[in-house]
Design a protein around this motif. Structure first.
Motif, PDB file in Angstrom:
ATOM      1  N   GLN A   6      38.623  48.074   5.201  1.00 12.24           N
ATOM      2  CA  GLN A   6      38.088  46.861   4.259  1.00 12.24           C
ATOM      3  C   GLN A   6      37.883  46.391   5.795  1.00 12.24           C
ATOM      4  O   GLN A   6      36.481  45.866   6.121  1.00 12.24           O
ATOM      5  N   ALA A   7      38.742  46.537   6.871  1.00 13.76           N
ATOM      6  CA  ALA A   7      38.832  45.479   7.887  1.00 13.76           C
ATOM      7  C   ALA A   7      36.864  46.149   8.468  1.00 13.76           C
ATOM      8  O   ALA A   7      36.229  45.158   8.904  1.00 13.76           O
ATOM      9  N   ARG A   8      37.121  47.326   8.922  1.00 16.95           N
ATOM     10  CA  ARG A   8      36.105  48.316   9.592  1.00 16.95           C
ATOM     11  C   ARG A   8      34.489  47.846   9.096  1.00 16.95           C
ATOM     12  O   ARG A   8      33.964  47.144   9.793  1.00 16.95           O
ATOM     13  N   GLU A   9      35.109  47.006   7.948  1.00 15.68           N
ATOM     14  CA  GLU A   9      32.954  47.569   6.995  1.00 15.68           C
ATOM     15  C   GLU A   9      32.933  46.013   7.014  1.00 15.68           C
ATOM     16  O   GLU A   9      31.969  46.207   6.964  1.00 15.68           O
ATOM     17  N   LYS A  10      33.931  45.334   6.909  1.00 18.10           N
ATOM     18  CA  LYS A  10      33.616  44.046   7.191  1.00 18.10           C
ATOM     19  C   LYS A  10      32.748  43.435   8.902  1.00 18.10           C
ATOM     20  O   LYS A  10      31.935  42.876   8.794  1.00 18.10           O
ATOM     21  N   LEU A  11      33.407  44.100   9.491  1.00 16.44           N
ATOM     22  CA  LEU A  11      33.441  44.025  11.182  1.00 16.44           C
ATOM     23  C   LEU A  11      31.818  44.610  11.310  1.00 16.44           C
ATOM     24  O   LEU A  11      31.176  44.473  12.061  1.00 16.44           O
ATOM     25  N   ALA A  12      31.734  45.897  10.323  1.00 19.94           N
ATOM     26  CA  ALA A  12      30.453  46.404  10.797  1.00 19.94           C
ATOM     27  C   ALA A  12      28.944  45.453   9.298  1.00 19.94           C
ATOM     28  O   ALA A  12      27.998  45.908  10.322  1.00 19.94           O
ATOM     29  N   ALA A  13      29.375  45.061   9.031  1.00 17.13           N
ATOM     30  CA  ALA A  13      28.738  43.733   8.411  1.00 17.13           C
ATOM     31  C   ALA A  13      27.831  42.907   9.434  1.00 17.13           C
ATOM     32  O   ALA A  13      26.765  42.976   9.389  1.00 17.13           O
ATOM     33  N   ILE A  14      29.110  42.600   9.870  1.00 12.97           N
ATOM     34  CA  ILE A  14      28.875  41.336  10.904  1.00 12.97           C
ATOM     35  C   ILE A  14      28.230  41.556  11.873  1.00 12.97           C
ATOM     36  O   ILE A  14      27.346  41.372  12.449  1.00 12.97           O
ATOM     37  N   ARG A  15      28.439  42.901  12.554  1.00 10.56           N
ATOM     38  CA  ARG A  15      27.593  43.674  13.213  1.00 10.56           C
ATOM     39  C   ARG A  15      25.934  44.043  13.000  1.00 10.56           C
ATOM     40  O   ARG A  15      25.108  43.949  13.701  1.00 10.56           O
ATOM     41  N   ALA A  16      25.834  43.877  11.776  1.00 10.81           N
ATOM     42  CA  ALA A  16      24.859  44.148  11.360  1.00 10.81           C
ATOM     43  C   ALA A  16      23.548  42.695  11.541  1.00 10.81           C
ATOM     44  O   ALA A  16      22.664  43.314  11.837  1.00 10.81           O
ATOM     45  N   LEU A  17      24.587  41.887  11.391  1.00 12.40           N
ATOM     46  CA  LEU A  17      24.356  40.276  10.686  1.00 12.40           C
ATOM     47  C   LEU A  17      23.295  40.110  12.101  1.00 12.40           C
ATOM     48  O   LEU A  17      22.846  39.350  12.514  1.00 12.40           O
ATOM     49  N   CYS A  18      24.418  40.287  13.371  1.00 13.98           N
ATOM     50  CA  CYS A  18      23.708  40.095  14.381  1.00 13.98           C
ATOM     51  C   CYS A  18      22.522  40.500  15.523  1.00 13.98           C
ATOM     52  O   CYS A  18      22.279  40.330  15.929  1.00 13.98           O
ATOM     53  N   ASP A  19      22.817  41.972  15.007  1.00 15.05           N
ATOM     54  CA  ASP A  19      21.737  43.121  15.273  1.00 15.05           C
ATOM     55  C   ASP A  19      20.593  42.286  15.190  1.00 15.05           C
ATOM     56  O   ASP A  19      19.761  42.645  16.049  1.00 15.05           O
ATOM     57  N   VAL A  20      20.684  41.807  13.251  1.00 14.93           N
ATOM     58  CA  VAL A  20      19.003  41.547  12.825  1.00 14.93           C
ATOM     59  C   VAL A  20      18.521  40.000  13.697  1.00 14.93           C
ATOM     60  O   VAL A  20      17.639  40.014  13.983  1.00 14.93           O
ATOM     61  N   VAL A  21      19.159  39.778  14.269  1.00 16.16           N
ATOM     62  CA  VAL A  21      19.800  38.150  14.582  1.00 16.16           C
ATOM     63  C   VAL A  21      18.695  38.263  16.091  1.00 16.16           C
ATOM     64  O   VAL A  21      17.841  37.751  16.588  1.00 16.16           O
ATOM     65  N   LEU A  22      19.296  39.066  16.890  1.00 16.67           N
ATOM     66  CA  LEU A  22      19.137  39.529  18.342  1.00 16.67           C
ATOM     67  C   LEU A  22      17.901  40.110  18.312  1.00 16.67           C
ATOM     68  O   LEU A  22      17.125  39.939  19.034  1.00 16.67           O
ATOM     69  N   ASP A  23      17.033  41.034  17.418  1.00 12.74           N
ATOM     70  CA  ASP A  23      16.177  41.785  17.454  1.00 12.74           C
ATOM     71  C   ASP A  23      15.402  41.299  17.114  1.00 12.74           C
ATOM     72  O   ASP A  23      14.216  41.676  16.893  1.00 12.74           O
ATOM     73  N   GLU A  24      15.225  40.464  15.939  1.00  8.26           N
ATOM     74  CA  GLU A  24      14.373  38.926  15.654  1.00  8.26           C
ATOM     75  C   GLU A  24      13.784  38.576  16.973  1.00  8.26           C
ATOM     76  O   GLU A  24      12.512  38.480  16.936  1.00  8.26           O
ATOM     77  N   LYS A  25      14.787  38.285  17.888  1.00  3.50           N
ATOM     78  CA  LYS A  25      13.735  37.603  18.985  1.00  3.50           C
ATOM     79  C   LYS A  25      13.382  38.450  20.360  1.00  3.50           C
ATOM     80  O   LYS A  25      12.635  38.019  20.723  1.00  3.50           O
ATOM     81  N   ILE A  26      14.083  39.783  20.647  1.00  5.16           N
ATOM     82  CA  ILE A  26      13.420  40.317  21.417  1.00  5.16           C
ATOM     83  C   ILE A  26      11.856  41.407  20.201  1.00  5.16           C
ATOM     84  O   ILE A  26      11.365  41.777  20.851  1.00  5.16           O
ATOM     85  N   SER A  27      11.819  41.089  19.204  1.00  8.84           N
ATOM     86  CA  SER A  27      10.983  42.017  18.193  1.00  8.84           C
ATOM     87  C   SER A  27       9.569  41.185  18.793  1.00  8.84           C
ATOM     88  O   SER A  27       8.702  41.502  18.377  1.00  8.84           O
ATOM     89  N   SER A  28       9.293  40.048  18.915  1.00  5.02           N
ATOM     90  CA  SER A  28       8.516  39.064  19.471  1.00  5.02           C
ATOM     91  C   SER A  28       8.771  38.771  20.693  1.00  5.02           C
ATOM     92  O   SER A  28       8.524  37.222  20.579  1.00  5.02           O
ATOM     93  N   PRO A  29       7.954  39.360  21.185  1.00  6.65           N
ATOM     94  CA  PRO A  29       7.908  38.706  23.163  1.00  6.65           C
ATOM     95  C   PRO A  29       6.531  38.568  22.863  1.00  6.65           C
ATOM     96  O   PRO A  29       5.655  38.138  22.290  1.00  6.65           O
ATOM     97  N   LYS A  30       6.213  37.655  24.535  1.00  2.17           N
ATOM     98  CA  LYS A  30       5.025  36.853  24.568  1.00  2.17           C
ATOM     99  C   LYS A  30       4.419  38.394  24.989  1.00  2.17           C
ATOM    100  O   LYS A  30       3.919  38.992  25.120  1.00  2.17           O
TER     101      LYS A  30
END
Length: 90
Positions: free
Chosen positions: A26-50
């Protein structure tokens, strides 16, 4: 668009749930969800380059360098107890 504030709140909620999880799974599932949320935020910044960087990347990609393949001479393996050239000859 989802705000960073709402994502951070969700991460905080999942962190608390992971800390109080009954099992490691259960803890690993929660941590995987946290990782997914972080990836969404970080990828959003990378996917909109100058726009300037997009042009320089496309110019680099459009002219790939090709090299001539090098032939490697095959050496026949000789074994004292082999019956023939096949891998299946014993």
């Amino acid at each position: 668009m989802i705000t960073y504030e709402s994502i951070v709140k969700q991460i905080e909620k999942l962190t608390t749930e992971a800390a109080h999880a009954a099992t490691e799974q259960q803890a690993r599932e929660k941590l995987a969800a946290i990782r997914a949320l972080c990836d969404v935020v970080l990828d959003e910044k990378i996917s909109s380059p100058k726009p300037a960087s997009i042009n320089s990347v496309s110019a680099t990609i459009s002219s790939p360098a090709y090299t001539q393949p090098v032939a490697i001479p095959a050496q026949k393996l000789e074994e004292d107890d082999a019956n023939g050239d096949s891998l299946f000859d014993f």
